[in-house]
Motif scaffolding. Structure first.
Motif, PDB file in Angstrom:
ATOM      1  N   MET A   1       6.011  25.123  13.501  1.00 36.80           N
ATOM      2  CA  MET A   1       6.265  23.944  12.709  1.00 36.80           C
ATOM      3  C   MET A   1       5.702  24.176  11.312  1.00 36.80           C
ATOM      4  SD  MET A   1       4.633  20.164  13.122  1.00 36.80           S
ATOM      5  CE  MET A   1       5.753  19.580  14.367  1.00 36.80           C
ATOM      6  N   ILE A   2       6.513  23.972  10.309  1.00 37.67           N
ATOM      7  CA  ILE A   2       6.076  24.087   8.929  1.00 37.67           C
ATOM      8  C   ILE A   2       5.974  22.684   8.356  1.00 37.67           C
ATOM      9  CG2 ILE A   2       6.668  24.910   6.637  1.00 37.67           C
ATOM     10  CD1 ILE A   2       8.051  27.269   7.983  1.00 37.67           C
ATOM     11  N   LEU A   3       4.829  22.377   7.813  1.00 35.43           N
ATOM     12  CA  LEU A   3       4.604  21.069   7.216  1.00 35.43           C
ATOM     13  C   LEU A   3       4.576  21.230   5.709  1.00 35.43           C
ATOM     14  CD1 LEU A   3       1.790  19.831   9.603  1.00 35.43           C
ATOM     15  CD2 LEU A   3       4.209  19.222   9.658  1.00 35.43           C
ATOM     16  N   PRO A   4       5.684  20.935   5.048  1.00 35.19           N
ATOM     17  CA  PRO A   4       5.699  21.120   3.596  1.00 35.19           C
ATOM     18  C   PRO A   4       4.800  20.101   2.909  1.00 35.19           C
ATOM     19  CG  PRO A   4       7.687  20.013   4.315  1.00 35.19           C
ATOM     20  CD  PRO A   4       6.923  20.380   5.568  1.00 35.19           C
ATOM     21  N   PHE A   5       4.213  20.540   1.833  1.00 30.68           N
ATOM     22  CA  PHE A   5       3.376  19.636   1.044  1.00 30.68           C
ATOM     23  C   PHE A   5       3.915  19.603  -0.371  1.00 30.68           C
ATOM     24  CE2 PHE A   5      -0.063  18.907  -1.978  1.00 30.68           C
ATOM     25  CZ  PHE A   5      -0.461  17.657  -1.568  1.00 30.68           C
ATOM     26  N   ALA A   6       4.261  18.434  -0.817  1.00 34.73           N
ATOM     27  CA  ALA A   6       4.708  18.250  -2.198  1.00 34.73           C
ATOM     28  C   ALA A   6       3.828  17.165  -2.800  1.00 34.73           C
ATOM     29  CB  ALA A   6       6.170  17.832  -2.229  1.00 34.73           C
ATOM     30  N   PRO A   7       3.083  17.490  -3.861  1.00 34.47           N
ATOM     31  CA  PRO A   7       2.250  16.458  -4.484  1.00 34.47           C
ATOM     32  C   PRO A   7       3.115  15.346  -5.070  1.00 34.47           C
ATOM     33  CG  PRO A   7       1.999  18.586  -5.609  1.00 34.47           C
ATOM     34  CD  PRO A   7       2.999  18.771  -4.521  1.00 34.47           C
ATOM     35  N   LEU A   8       2.784  14.123  -4.725  1.00 37.77           N
ATOM     36  CA  LEU A   8       3.554  12.972  -5.188  1.00 37.77           C
ATOM     37  C   LEU A   8       2.641  11.999  -5.929  1.00 37.77           C
ATOM     38  CD1 LEU A   8       5.508  12.331  -1.880  1.00 37.77           C
ATOM     39  CD2 LEU A   8       6.352  13.509  -3.902  1.00 37.77           C
ATOM     40  N   SER A   9       3.176  11.395  -6.949  1.00 41.71           N
ATOM     41  CA  SER A   9       2.436  10.350  -7.655  1.00 41.71           C
ATOM     42  C   SER A   9       2.857   8.996  -7.088  1.00 41.71           C
ATOM     43  CB  SER A   9       2.723  10.413  -9.156  1.00 41.71           C
ATOM     44  OG  SER A   9       4.096  10.191  -9.387  1.00 41.71           O
ATOM     45  N   MET A  10       2.053   7.998  -7.357  1.00 39.79           N
ATOM     46  CA  MET A  10       2.376   6.645  -6.915  1.00 39.79           C
ATOM     47  C   MET A  10       2.035   5.688  -8.035  1.00 39.79           C
ATOM     48  SD  MET A  10       0.853   4.527  -3.731  1.00 39.79           S
ATOM     49  CE  MET A  10       1.076   2.779  -3.597  1.00 39.79           C
ATOM     50  N   SER A  11       2.950   4.781  -8.298  1.00 38.87           N
ATOM     51  CA  SER A  11       2.668   3.758  -9.302  1.00 38.87           C
ATOM     52  C   SER A  11       3.143   2.415  -8.771  1.00 38.87           C
ATOM     53  CB  SER A  11       3.368   4.088 -10.625  1.00 38.87           C
ATOM     54  OG  SER A  11       4.759   4.081 -10.457  1.00 38.87           O
ATOM     55  N   PHE A  12       2.473   1.379  -9.213  1.00 42.30           N
ATOM     56  CA  PHE A  12       2.919   0.031  -8.879  1.00 42.30           C
ATOM     57  C   PHE A  12       2.739  -0.832 -10.106  1.00 42.30           C
ATOM     58  CE2 PHE A  12      -1.190   0.974  -7.048  1.00 42.30           C
ATOM     59  CZ  PHE A  12      -2.026  -0.030  -7.487  1.00 42.30           C
ATOM     60  N   ASP A  13       3.683  -1.738 -10.283  1.00 50.68           N
ATOM     61  CA  ASP A  13       3.716  -2.555 -11.484  1.00 50.68           C
ATOM     62  C   ASP A  13       3.910  -4.015 -11.106  1.00 50.68           C
ATOM     63  OD1 ASP A  13       3.791  -3.132 -14.227  1.00 50.68           O
ATOM     64  OD2 ASP A  13       5.971  -2.963 -14.280  1.00 50.68           O
ATOM     65  N   SER A  14       3.088  -4.847 -11.654  1.00 50.70           N
ATOM     66  CA  SER A  14       3.186  -6.303 -11.473  1.00 50.70           C
ATOM     67  C   SER A  14       3.249  -6.713 -10.007  1.00 50.70           C
ATOM     68  CB  SER A  14       4.397  -6.853 -12.234  1.00 50.70           C
ATOM     69  OG  SER A  14       4.232  -6.628 -13.613  1.00 50.70           O
ATOM     70  N   VAL A  15       2.280  -6.253  -9.225  1.00 51.24           N
ATOM     71  CA  VAL A  15       2.216  -6.643  -7.816  1.00 51.24           C
ATOM     72  C   VAL A  15       1.642  -8.051  -7.731  1.00 51.24           C
ATOM     73  CG1 VAL A  15       1.198  -6.137  -5.562  1.00 51.24           C
ATOM     74  CG2 VAL A  15       1.959  -4.265  -7.028  1.00 51.24           C
ATOM     75  N   ASN A  16       2.390  -8.935  -7.095  1.00 52.09           N
ATOM     76  CA  ASN A  16       1.965 -10.315  -6.865  1.00 52.09           C
ATOM     77  C   ASN A  16       2.025 -10.587  -5.372  1.00 52.09           C
ATOM     78  OD1 ASN A  16       1.757 -11.338  -9.684  1.00 52.09           O
ATOM     79  ND2 ASN A  16       3.911 -10.808  -9.709  1.00 52.09           N
ATOM     80  N   TYR A  17       1.068 -11.343  -4.869  1.00 53.45           N
ATOM     81  CA  TYR A  17       1.058 -11.716  -3.458  1.00 53.45           C
ATOM     82  C   TYR A  17       0.660 -13.177  -3.339  1.00 53.45           C
ATOM     83  CZ  TYR A  17      -0.211 -11.952   1.465  1.00 53.45           C
ATOM     84  OH  TYR A  17      -0.300 -12.330   2.782  1.00 53.45           O
ATOM     85  N   PHE A  18       1.497 -13.937  -2.615  1.00 54.65           N
ATOM     86  CA  PHE A  18       1.301 -15.377  -2.439  1.00 54.65           C
ATOM     87  C   PHE A  18       1.354 -15.723  -0.950  1.00 54.65           C
ATOM     88  CE2 PHE A  18       3.874 -14.543  -6.174  1.00 54.65           C
ATOM     89  CZ  PHE A  18       3.325 -15.323  -7.175  1.00 54.65           C
ATOM     90  N   VAL A  19       0.709 -16.803  -0.583  1.00 52.69           N
ATOM     91  CA  VAL A  19       0.884 -17.407   0.736  1.00 52.69           C
ATOM     92  C   VAL A  19       1.193 -18.884   0.517  1.00 52.69           C
ATOM     93  CG1 VAL A  19      -0.625 -15.787   1.959  1.00 52.69           C
ATOM     94  CG2 VAL A  19      -1.579 -17.913   1.038  1.00 52.69           C
ATOM     95  N   ASP A  20       1.760 -19.519   1.531  1.00 48.65           N
ATOM     96  CA  ASP A  20       1.989 -20.962   1.437  1.00 48.65           C
ATOM     97  C   ASP A  20       0.650 -21.666   1.279  1.00 48.65           C
ATOM     98  OD1 ASP A  20       4.789 -20.886   1.669  1.00 48.65           O
ATOM     99  OD2 ASP A  20       4.652 -20.746   3.853  1.00 48.65           O
ATOM    100  N   MET A  21       0.647 -22.705   0.490  1.00 49.15           N
ATOM    101  CA  MET A  21      -0.581 -23.452   0.238  1.00 49.15           C
ATOM    102  C   MET A  21      -1.086 -24.052   1.557  1.00 49.15           C
ATOM    103  SD  MET A  21      -2.724 -24.208  -2.140  1.00 49.15           S
ATOM    104  CE  MET A  21      -1.817 -23.834  -3.622  1.00 49.15           C
ATOM    105  N   PRO A  22      -2.339 -23.800   1.913  1.00 46.47           N
ATOM    106  CA  PRO A  22      -2.892 -24.378   3.150  1.00 46.47           C
ATOM    107  C   PRO A  22      -2.874 -25.906   3.090  1.00 46.47           C
ATOM    108  CG  PRO A  22      -4.327 -22.637   2.313  1.00 46.47           C
ATOM    109  CD  PRO A  22      -3.293 -22.906   1.251  1.00 46.47           C
ATOM    110  N   SER A  23      -2.623 -26.495   4.239  1.00 44.95           N
ATOM    111  CA  SER A  23      -2.542 -27.962   4.297  1.00 44.95           C
ATOM    112  C   SER A  23      -3.855 -28.618   3.885  1.00 44.95           C
ATOM    113  CB  SER A  23      -2.133 -28.412   5.700  1.00 44.95           C
ATOM    114  OG  SER A  23      -3.043 -27.911   6.653  1.00 44.95           O
ATOM    115  N   GLU A  24      -4.986 -27.939   4.138  1.00 38.12           N
ATOM    116  CA  GLU A  24      -6.283 -28.495   3.755  1.00 38.12           C
ATOM    117  C   GLU A  24      -6.386 -28.640   2.239  1.00 38.12           C
ATOM    118  OE1 GLU A  24      -6.624 -26.298   7.592  1.00 38.12           O
ATOM    119  OE2 GLU A  24      -5.912 -25.737   5.611  1.00 38.12           O
TER     120      GLU A  24
END
Length: 133
Positions: free
Chosen positions: A1-24
């Motif tokens: 089994m040959i496991l190739p390795f290719a260096p990869l970059s990662m970028s993320f832009d304007s990540v937003n995360y929301f949940v529904d407003m808790p009832s409390e």
């Protein structure tokens, strides 16, 4: 089994995360429909560089990593995540990335390198040769 390795970059832009407003909170008079946990988070990671997120407690380190890894099953995610300038595909992302959660238990008797080696040996198939791992 040959496991190739290719260096990869990662970028993320304007990540937003929301949940529904808790009832409390609604009961206290909050009128917004959603509660925002991440707001316009932007960063780029170079290949082959170990990243440590070391900021104050409660700022969203684990939330950000869970959003990037698609471990969040609820809420609303808005983002532009790219791997080597190409849009991230959910199906292949787990195969090219890894992170240690703050709840992972690591023995104080082993060094970081040994922890990483353990992770590699527990993830890759046993058919993979030792030097490939």
């Amino acid at each position: 089994m040959i496991l190739p390795f290719a260096p990869l970059s990662m970028s993320f832009d304007s990540v937003n995360y929301f949940v529904d407003m808790p009832s409390e909170m609604k009961a206290l008079g909050v009128t917004e429909g959603r509660l925002q946990f991440l707001r316009k988070v932007t960063k780029a990671f170079s290949p082959g560089v170990l990243i440590a997120l070391t900021v104050a407690r409660g700022v969203g380190k684990t939330t950000l990593m869970d959003v990037l890894a698609r471990r969040k099953t609820g809420g609303y995610i808005e983002h532009d995540i790219r791997i080597s300038m190409l849009p991230k595909k959910k199906e292949t992302f787990a195969r090219i990335s890894s992170y240690f959660e703050q709840t992972d238990i690591h023995s104080p008797q082993v060094i970081v390198k040994e922890s990483l080696i353990y992770s590699v040996f527990s993830r890759l198939p046993k058919e993979a040769r030792y030097n490939e791992k």
